[in-house]
Write an enzyme that holds these catalytic residues in place. Structure first.
Site, PDB file in Angstrom:
ATOM      1  N   TYR A 144       0.991  -1.180  -0.025  1.00 34.88           N
ATOM      2  CA  TYR A 144       0.038  -0.007   0.080  1.00 34.88           C
ATOM      3  C   TYR A 144       0.806   1.157  -0.009  1.00 34.88           C
ATOM      4  CZ  TYR A 144      -3.361   3.390   1.416  1.00 34.88           C
ATOM      5  OH  TYR A 144      -4.290   4.364   1.557  1.00 34.88           O
ATOM      6  N   ASP A 239       9.242   2.728   0.201  1.00 35.08           N
ATOM      7  CA  ASP A 239       8.146   3.332   1.076  1.00 35.08           C
ATOM      8  C   ASP A 239       8.348   2.928   2.350  1.00 35.08           C
ATOM      9  OD1 ASP A 239       5.959   4.208   2.278  1.00 35.08           O
ATOM     10  OD2 ASP A 239       4.634   3.232   0.874  1.00 35.08           O
ATOM     11  N   LYS A 267       3.658   8.764   9.016  1.00 38.59           N
ATOM     12  CA  LYS A 267       3.252   8.049  10.436  1.00 38.59           C
ATOM     13  C   LYS A 267       4.171   8.597  11.651  1.00 38.59           C
ATOM     14  CE  LYS A 267       0.513   4.478   8.437  1.00 38.59           C
ATOM     15  NZ  LYS A 267       0.657   3.868   7.103  1.00 38.59           N
TER      16      LYS A 267
HETATM   17  C1  LIG Z   1      -0.033   4.134   5.808  1.00 40.34           C
HETATM   18  C2  LIG Z   1       0.854   4.152   4.702  1.00 40.34           C
HETATM   19  C3  LIG Z   1       0.879   4.970   3.560  1.00 40.34           C
HETATM   20  C4  LIG Z   1      -0.365   6.112   3.370  1.00 40.34           C
HETATM   21  O1  LIG Z   1       0.058   7.105   4.410  1.00 40.34           O
HETATM   22  P1  LIG Z   1      -1.143   8.201   4.670  1.00 40.34           P
HETATM   23  O2  LIG Z   1      -0.784   9.030   5.762  1.00 40.34           O
HETATM   24  O3  LIG Z   1      -2.382   7.274   5.302  1.00 40.34           O
HETATM   25  O4  LIG Z   1      -1.548   8.648   3.628  1.00 40.34           O
HETATM   26  C5  LIG Z   1       1.725   4.923   2.417  1.00 40.34           C
HETATM   27  N1  LIG Z   1       2.701   3.709   2.538  1.00 40.34           N
HETATM   28  C6  LIG Z   1       2.547   2.646   3.593  1.00 40.34           C
HETATM   29  C7  LIG Z   1       3.514   1.735   3.440  1.00 40.34           C
HETATM   30  C8  LIG Z   1       1.874   3.024   4.387  1.00 40.34           C
HETATM   31  O5  LIG Z   1       1.904   2.084   5.638  1.00 40.34           O
END
Ligand SMILES: *Cc1c(COP(=O)(O)O)cnc(C)c1O
Length: 428
Positions: A144, A239, A267
């Site tokens: 994601y 990511d 995060k």
């Molecule tokens: C949570 C998450 C996102 C998206 O971040 P948001 O602040 O919810 O837009 C992207 N990549 C990873 C790996 C994530 O866990």
């Protein structure tokens, strides 16, 4: 436990908010029932609107690595708020957090702050496309990267839980530029690269996957991606929105000693306020406006409250050289305890874990990609989830989610959790 007030609040929310929630993963669609409304949180605990206390293993889906309402973060936000909450002009604070982040993370010279992980990943891909002058990207099934159009193709937890792996509203024009590979499968990636020679701008990957449960990279997988990228003029994007400042001071780049070309954060870096960031070596970052041609902007980017929270969080992590070791030890203790009681109760399971990320899958086979992550027994998970809530332990309401261990958890809390799991798994 009683959930009278939560149910009432949810019914009111449903009238004016689609599904009653502002992010689908908060709904209880996968497990049944209605979401629990939070009133406050402190340390390892959530306190809900009915007065129940829950030990929290979601921790705002990752940010609260030191526990809820962490004093230095709260203080920093309060102090900054008194001085004005947004200016749309530069502040010294932005340079302070940028310098600290650059000093903690290997292989980056410059960083740009945005408001979410979604924005970070979306901007990182635009930058990679601008830099390489190529259009296509490779992403992995089950990873994601936020909800921007290019990524909503087999996008892991949220999207999978709601049965819409490929979202309507994403045009076929956009979708055709996202090539899908399977996690931990280098051969698959190699084939895609050969079939799209000189067309691929970037490979974006969760270097430790966390959105299909926790899935560690197989031995050689990240090294192989690095080599394929270097050999083919492709940028490797890590990511690290979930893993950054959680698995190590410098994230997965440091943990496994592998360099990415662009790194995305979110995060933890915001200390619980809406923050994302992306970072790279100078030659790549200088492609961004106003220095370079790739446009990216934000009215509230670098917002003083968000930067104050993020800076206080990063300082706390930077100053505590034992923190990541402590988190890993707590996670290992919890994992061993869960394994012990599930075995004793003859439950079929697999536990995956890296650092302070852990997931429990109700399946006997190894879980190492999106397909195997989906093989778990969801009926068992539902009983597990509701049973734990009744015992005062809160995990994500979906079998596809990772649990996040916070430093605020005591060994007493972990024992309490293991006992609760013992009790619940006797009822399967
Ligand atoms: C949570 C998450 C996102 C998206 O971040 P948001 O602040 O919810 O837009 C992207 N990549 C990873 C790996 C994530 O866990």
């Amino acid at each position: 436990m009683i959930y009278q007030r939560s149910s009432q609040l949810f019914a009111e929310a449903e009238k004016v908010i689609p599904g009653g929630v502002n992010s689908p993963v908060r709904a209880f669609r996968a497990v049944g029932g209605t979401p629990i409304f939070v009133k406050s949180a402190k340390g390892a605990y959530l306190y809900d609107e009915d007065g129940n206390r829950l030990i929290d293993y979601i921790n705002s889906w990752g940010p609260m690595v030191l526990g809820h309402a962490y004093e230095p973060v709260v203080e920093a936000v309060i102090e900054k708020a008194k001085l004005g909450t947004s200016f749309g002009m530069p502040t010294e604070l932005e340079t302070q957090i940028a310098s600290l982040a650059v000093s903690m993370v290997p292989n980056i010279d410059k960083i740009r702050f945005v408001n979410s992980g979604t924005e970070a990943c979306m901007s990182a891909v635009r930058l990679a496309r601008g830099f390489t002058k190529r259009d296509k990207i490779i992403k992995f099934a089950g990873c994601y990267h936020g909800h921007s159009d290019s990524f909503l193709i087999q996008a892991g937890s949220g999207a999978v839980t709601f049965g819409t792996p490929n979202s309507p509203g994403v045009t076929s024009g956009t979708a055709k530029d996202t090539l899908l590979a399977s996690y931990n499968d280098l051969e698959n990636v190699n084939t895609l690269i050969k079939a799209n020679k000189n067309e691929i701008a970037a490979i974006i990957v969760e270097p430790v996957a966390g959105n299909m449960g926790c899935i560690p990279p197989a031995k050689g997988f990240l090294e192989g991606l690095r080599e394929l990228c270097t050999a083919n003029g492709i940028l490797l994007i890590f990511d690290e929105v979930m893993t950054g400042f959680r698995l190590a001071r410098g994230g997965v780049q440091e943990l496994f000693n592998i360099n990415a070309d662009i790194v995305c954060f979110g995060k933890v870096i915001g200390g619980g306020l809406p923050v994302g960031a992306f970072a790279a070596r100078e030659e790549i970052m200088n492609f961004l406006a106003p220095l370079g041609p790739v446009y990216q902007a934000g009215t509230l980017s670098g917002n003083p409250l968000a930067m104050a929270a993020g800076l206080a969080m990063l300082q706390a992590l930077d100053n505590d050289r034992e923190i990541f070791k402590r988190l890993e030890e707590k996670t290992a203790y919890l994992g061993a305890g869960i394994e012990r009681v599930l075995k004793a109760n003859n439950v079929v399971f697999t536990i995956n874990s890296v650092g302070s990320m852990i997931s429990v899958h109700f399946d006997a086979n190894p879980v190492n990609d999106f397909k195997s992550a989906g093989a778990g027994d969801n009926e068992t998970f539902k009983k597990f989830f509701h049973g734990l809530v009744a015992e005062g332990v809160y995990i994500a309401p979906s079998a596809y989610e990772t649990w996040f261990i916070t430093d605020a958890l005591t060994y007493e809390d972990l024992d309490f959790t293991i006992n609760a799991i013992d009790k619940v798994s006797k009822t399967f």
